[in-house]
Design an enzyme around this catalytic site. Structure first.
Site, PDB file in Angstrom:
ATOM      1  N   SER A  67      56.647  88.900  85.348  1.00  0.00           N
ATOM      2  CA  SER A  67      56.275  87.742  84.520  1.00  0.00           C
ATOM      3  C   SER A  67      55.406  88.085  83.309  1.00  0.00           C
ATOM      4  O   SER A  67      55.152  87.210  82.485  1.00  0.00           O
ATOM      5  CB  SER A  67      55.564  86.697  85.371  1.00  0.00           C
ATOM      6  OG  SER A  67      56.516  86.061  86.183  1.00  0.00           O
ATOM      7  N   LYS A  70      56.901  87.227  80.032  1.00  0.00           N
ATOM      8  CA  LYS A  70      56.894  85.857  79.495  1.00  0.00           C
ATOM      9  C   LYS A  70      56.007  85.724  78.255  1.00  0.00           C
ATOM     10  O   LYS A  70      56.241  84.860  77.400  1.00  0.00           O
ATOM     11  CB  LYS A  70      56.427  84.873  80.580  1.00  0.00           C
ATOM     12  CG  LYS A  70      57.378  84.754  81.771  1.00  0.00           C
ATOM     13  CD  LYS A  70      56.717  83.987  82.917  1.00  0.00           C
ATOM     14  CE  LYS A  70      57.639  83.845  84.121  1.00  0.00           C
ATOM     15  NZ  LYS A  70      56.925  83.287  85.293  1.00  0.00           N
ATOM     16  N   TYR A 246      49.021  81.027  87.052  1.00  0.00           N
ATOM     17  CA  TYR A 246      49.505  79.853  87.786  1.00  0.00           C
ATOM     18  C   TYR A 246      48.333  79.088  88.403  1.00  0.00           C
ATOM     19  O   TYR A 246      47.352  78.829  87.711  1.00  0.00           O
ATOM     20  CB  TYR A 246      50.563  80.274  88.829  1.00  0.00           C
ATOM     21  CG  TYR A 246      51.514  81.322  88.288  1.00  0.00           C
ATOM     22  CD1 TYR A 246      52.369  80.999  87.241  1.00  0.00           C
ATOM     23  CD2 TYR A 246      51.528  82.631  88.744  1.00  0.00           C
ATOM     24  CE1 TYR A 246      53.238  81.942  86.707  1.00  0.00           C
ATOM     25  CE2 TYR A 246      52.387  83.587  88.213  1.00  0.00           C
ATOM     26  CZ  TYR A 246      53.223  83.231  87.195  1.00  0.00           C
ATOM     27  OH  TYR A 246      54.053  84.165  86.661  1.00  0.00           O
ATOM     28  N   VAL A 264      54.645  89.706  89.411  1.00  0.00           N
ATOM     29  CA  VAL A 264      54.718  90.028  90.845  1.00  0.00           C
ATOM     30  C   VAL A 264      55.030  91.502  91.120  1.00  0.00           C
ATOM     31  O   VAL A 264      55.011  91.936  92.264  1.00  0.00           O
ATOM     32  CB  VAL A 264      55.705  89.122  91.625  1.00  0.00           C
ATOM     33  CG1 VAL A 264      55.208  87.696  91.693  1.00  0.00           C
ATOM     34  CG2 VAL A 264      57.110  89.203  91.053  1.00  0.00           C
TER      35      VAL A 264
HETATM   36  N1  GLN Z   1      60.999  87.582  88.290  1.00  0.00           N
HETATM   37  C1  GLN Z   1      60.011  86.856  89.062  1.00  0.00           C
HETATM   38  C2  GLN Z   1      60.551  85.510  89.453  1.00  0.00           C
HETATM   39  O1  GLN Z   1      61.128  84.880  88.628  1.00  0.00           O
HETATM   40  C3  GLN Z   1      58.786  86.732  88.219  1.00  0.00           C
HETATM   41  C4  GLN Z   1      57.676  86.015  88.924  1.00  0.00           C
HETATM   42  C5  GLN Z   1      56.314  86.569  88.572  1.00  0.00           C
HETATM   43  O2  GLN Z   1      56.150  87.718  88.179  1.00  0.00           O
HETATM   44  N2  GLN Z   1      55.309  85.751  88.783  1.00  0.00           N
HETATM   45  O3  GLN Z   1      60.426  85.062  90.554  1.00  0.00           O
END
Ligand code: GLN
Length: 310
Positions: A67, A70, A246, A264
């Site tokens: 993520s 993003k 989050y 993650v």
């Molecule tokens: N690729 C992961 C997902 O979409 C990314 C989530 C994350 O890193 N928080 O579930």
């Protein structure tokens, strides 16, 4: 008066202090290709506005950025659409998990912010714009290659496939967005680009280098290139601060005091405005999906360097 340590000394202290905690947290296993990573890995790197790059531990080892990507797709989408992007995605903290369906339904298909999965899918759709998935994926990877000044940055195909095979929740979010008229491209195409951007492999050094424009009002301080406007860079930082972790964003702001974005894969990118971009990596996660040892390391570094936006 408090005197901050020299950056290399501070990084060495953080690296040493984290040894006692290695292995804590839980490696993400809902993406099978990530579950195999050794939870005891730990890397850290800081790139400073005045030209230093300091790295320790596994800081040169590439990992799955997940993520953290993003932040970079948000930058690209804001360059492409400007303020029109905000018609399709909000900028309020969600207070819920990164892949919450309930929240998206409550918000009638307009995701709360661009850093939760639903919001990131809209951002990815804005980049894809009914176009070609391959070109869009290469465009995102090229942006990271350029920003990290490293053409070797690439996508881990096994991780991208693994996520595609198991990404049922992301598919649900994308379908709900499509039903709400907030995706322009085909659901399968948006998911393909999204899974590939998450599967980018970068080291802490590459990520810290790439994030430098967010420390310097949108200007790359090493090359002088304008990556985005000063206002956008500040707003991206504001969103990282309020939404980057989050439902644990408040805790990160409280403990670290810097805008940050977790993934993650165990990476976190943090921004100390006008000073440095810092990336850490340690695969064990807390309940919110943020690296447990990584956030401890950033808390310690910010304290040693006296870095805070507050
Ligand atoms: N690729 C992961 C997902 O979409 C990314 C989530 C994350 O890193 N928080 O579930």
């Amino acid at each position: 008066m408090k005197t901050a340590l020299d950056l290399s000394e501070a990084i060495a202290v953080v690296h040493r202090d984290m040894q006692a905690h290695l292995g804590q947290g839980r490696v993400a296993d809902y993406i099978p290709a990530l579950a195999r990573v050794d939870p005891r890995r730990f890397g850290i790197a800081a790139a400073t506005c005045d030209g230093q790059l300091v790295c320790a531990g596994d800081g040169a080892e590439p990992f799955s950025v997940q993520s953290i990507s993003k932040v970079f797709t948000l930058t690209l989408a804001l360059e492409k659409l400007g303020a029109d992007l905000w018609r399709r995605v909000g900028r309020e903290p969600s207070g819920s998990r990164f892949n919450s369906m309930v929240r998206l339904e409550q918000e009638h298909g307009v995701p709360r912010n661009p850093l939760i999965n639903a919001g990131a899918l809209v951002v990815t759709d804005a980049l894809l714009d009914r176009g070609d998935t391959g070109t869009t994926i290469e465009g995102i990877a090229d942006f990271l290659r350029l920003r990290s000044e490293d053409p070797s940055v690439d996508i881990d195909q096994e991780v991208a496939r693994s996520e595609g095979d198991t990404g049922f929740l992301n598919a649900s979010l994308a379908n709900f967005l499509k039903a709400s008229n907030n995706l322009h491209s085909d659901v399968a195409d948006v998911l393909k680009v999204y899974f590939n951007q998450c599967a980018l492999r970068m080291s802490c050094s590459q990520l810290a280098r790439a994030g430098l424009y967010l420390t310097a009002d949108g200007l790359d301080p090493w090359t002088g290139e304008r990556v985005t406007t000063a206002v956008r860079a500040r707003r991206i930082n504001a969103i990282m601060m309020t939404c980057g972790h989050y439902d644990a964003s408040g805790e990160f702001a409280f403990r670290v005091g810097l805008p940050g974005k977790s993934g993650v894969g165990g990476g976190i990118l943090a921004i100390a405005p006008h000073r440095a971009a810092v990336a850490v990596w340690s695969p064990g996660l807390n309940a919110a999906g943020t690296s447990h040892v990584g956030s401890m390391a950033l808390e310690r570094l910010a304290q040693l360097m006296d870095w805070s936006v507050f």
